[in-house]
Design an enzyme around this catalytic site. Sequence first.
Site, PDB file in Angstrom:
ATOM      1  N   ASP A 241       0.843  -1.206   0.000  1.00 44.25           N
ATOM      2  CA  ASP A 241       0.000   0.000   0.000  1.00 44.25           C
ATOM      3  C   ASP A 241       0.878   1.255   0.000  1.00 44.25           C
ATOM      4  O   ASP A 241       0.848   2.031   0.938  1.00 44.25           O
ATOM      5  CB  ASP A 241      -0.950  -0.011   1.217  1.00 44.25           C
TER       6      ASP A 241
ATOM      7  N   ASP B 272       6.802   1.240   1.977  1.00 46.85           N
ATOM      8  CA  ASP B 272       6.494   0.261   0.914  1.00 46.85           C
ATOM      9  C   ASP B 272       7.314   0.587  -0.334  1.00 46.85           C
ATOM     10  O   ASP B 272       7.851  -0.319  -0.996  1.00 46.85           O
ATOM     11  CB  ASP B 272       5.018   0.327   0.512  1.00 46.85           C
TER      12      ASP B 272
ATOM     13  N   ASN C 243      -2.478   2.717   3.549  1.00 51.71           N
ATOM     14  CA  ASN C 243      -1.997   4.053   3.915  1.00 51.71           C
ATOM     15  C   ASN C 243      -2.869   5.150   3.312  1.00 51.71           C
ATOM     16  O   ASN C 243      -3.145   6.169   3.949  1.00 51.71           O
ATOM     17  CB  ASN C 243      -0.555   4.237   3.458  1.00 51.71           C
TER      18      ASN C 243
ATOM     19  N   THR D 169       3.039  -6.130   2.757  1.00 49.61           N
ATOM     20  CA  THR D 169       3.492  -5.019   3.599  1.00 49.61           C
ATOM     21  C   THR D 169       2.370  -3.993   3.788  1.00 49.61           C
ATOM     22  O   THR D 169       2.627  -2.814   4.025  1.00 49.61           O
ATOM     23  CB  THR D 169       4.736  -4.335   2.993  1.00 49.61           C
TER      24      THR D 169
ATOM     25  N   PHE E  74      -0.915  -0.803  12.527  1.00 51.18           N
ATOM     26  CA  PHE E  74      -1.783  -0.310  11.450  1.00 51.18           C
ATOM     27  C   PHE E  74      -2.220  -1.394  10.460  1.00 51.18           C
ATOM     28  O   PHE E  74      -3.412  -1.538  10.177  1.00 51.18           O
ATOM     29  CB  PHE E  74      -1.081   0.837  10.711  1.00 51.18           C
ATOM     30  N   ASN E  75      -1.272  -2.150   9.877  1.00 51.47           N
ATOM     31  CA  ASN E  75      -1.643  -3.100   8.818  1.00 51.47           C
ATOM     32  C   ASN E  75      -2.662  -4.127   9.318  1.00 51.47           C
ATOM     33  O   ASN E  75      -3.575  -4.517   8.590  1.00 51.47           O
ATOM     34  CB  ASN E  75      -0.409  -3.848   8.285  1.00 51.47           C
TER      35      ASN E  75
ATOM     36  N   HIS F 289       9.781   0.046   8.420  1.00 49.95           N
ATOM     37  CA  HIS F 289       9.026  -1.195   8.643  1.00 49.95           C
ATOM     38  C   HIS F 289       9.117  -2.156   7.445  1.00 49.95           C
ATOM     39  O   HIS F 289       9.611  -3.272   7.563  1.00 49.95           O
ATOM     40  CB  HIS F 289       7.548  -0.872   8.865  1.00 49.95           C
ATOM     41  N   ASP F 290       8.556  -1.715   6.320  1.00 50.28           N
ATOM     42  CA  ASP F 290       8.341  -2.643   5.210  1.00 50.28           C
ATOM     43  C   ASP F 290       9.634  -3.203   4.600  1.00 50.28           C
ATOM     44  O   ASP F 290       9.683  -4.394   4.239  1.00 50.28           O
ATOM     45  CB  ASP F 290       7.475  -1.981   4.129  1.00 50.28           C
TER      46      ASP F 290
HETATM   47  C1  BDR Z   1       2.925  -0.141   8.579  1.00 50.53           C
HETATM   48  O1  BDR Z   1       1.860   0.777   8.389  1.00 50.53           O
HETATM   49  C2  BDR Z   1       2.096   1.584   7.258  1.00 50.53           C
HETATM   50  O2  BDR Z   1       1.844   2.928   7.554  1.00 50.53           O
HETATM   51  C3  BDR Z   1       3.519   1.329   6.826  1.00 50.53           C
HETATM   52  O3  BDR Z   1       3.609   1.373   5.415  1.00 50.53           O
HETATM   53  C4  BDR Z   1       3.829  -0.046   7.365  1.00 50.53           C
HETATM   54  O4  BDR Z   1       3.468  -1.051   6.447  1.00 50.53           O
HETATM   55  C5  BDR Z   1       3.599   0.165   9.902  1.00 50.53           C
HETATM   56  O5  BDR Z   1       2.668   0.063  10.948  1.00 50.53           O
HETATM   57 CA    CA Z   2       2.898  -0.567   4.152  1.00 58.28          CA
END
Ligand code: BDR
Ligand code: CA
Length: 309
Positions: free
Chosen positions: A10, A15, A39, A123, A164-165, A238-239
């Site tokens: 996303d 990403d 996102n 991701t 979040f994901n 993160h990703d």
């Molecule tokens: C995840 O949430 C998104 O905002 C980032 O791309 C990442 O995949 C982190 O919590």
């Molecule tokens: Ca992401």
Amino acid sequence: MPRKIIIDCDPGHDDAMNLLLAFASPELEVLGITTTHGNVGLERTAHNALTIVELAGSTVPVFAGADRPLLRDLIHAEHVHGKSGLEGPILPQPTRTLEGQRAAEFIIETVLANPHQVTLVPTGPLTNLALAFRLEPKIIPLIPELIVMGGSTDFGNFSPAAEFNILCDPHAAHIVYSSGIPLVMFGLNVTHQVLATPPRVEQFRALHTRVGDVMVALLEFFKKSYETRYQFAGPALHDPCTVAYLLRPEIFELQAMHVEVELLPGPSFGRTVCDVWSVTGKTPNSRVAIKANADLFFEVLLERISRYP
Ligand code: BDR
Ligand code: CA
């Protein structure tokens, strides 16, 4: 032989960096990019994926997927990634367009055509994977591994408990985590160890390349929320932990554990409940990253980004 992967994403700053890392890595054969709500809305994440494909000079096909979660209401992270989802750099207009096939259909067709060979690398929210698993359960035993950015062994970032994901589509996450496919999880507990500190950002600036400059602009926009909310020394990447792990697994220390997604409404909705101490006696369904060698991670990322002209 390069490892075949599909990245479901996303984009999203991190990403986008993950895609750039993958496209610069001959150890991987990216069969396709699938995009999801997350996102920002699906239309934007799909457009952003095409933009990054263009920037990288790649011809990897991009497939749009789910524009909403399975059951819950839609949430976005525009306050982190900006209105476009990739605020910061000036990016090329894509010359390629989206493929006609939907993400879940592409995943199904590709896994059936390459049994036991296609690793899925999600991701973003897990809706596309869950749809594919429900639409064609025959693919489940044919997928060797899932490399997931999502969840946490401890705290959340979009609720006190949820990352979040996973929070974007906890029901889809439940389908994926309970699928039985070997799963490697990169949650906030480890991605918050991988920070793009100012000296690390300067190393990308010093490349003096187009992609290096885009990396810097992405990192500088992305750092804002990490400085204000977490008082971190830089944004958490993160990703890119997912592809970095495929390239150099020794960057991370993993621990096998059982992970379950909380589906009950309430303050823990969307939490990944990780059995760190094996108190349930349940067989581990995941290998969870618990430690990262951030210096090695950035060494690999910088070296790969330096391969772009
Ligand atoms: C995840 O949430 C998104 O905002 C980032 O791309 C990442 O995949 C982190 O919590
Ligand atoms: Ca992401």
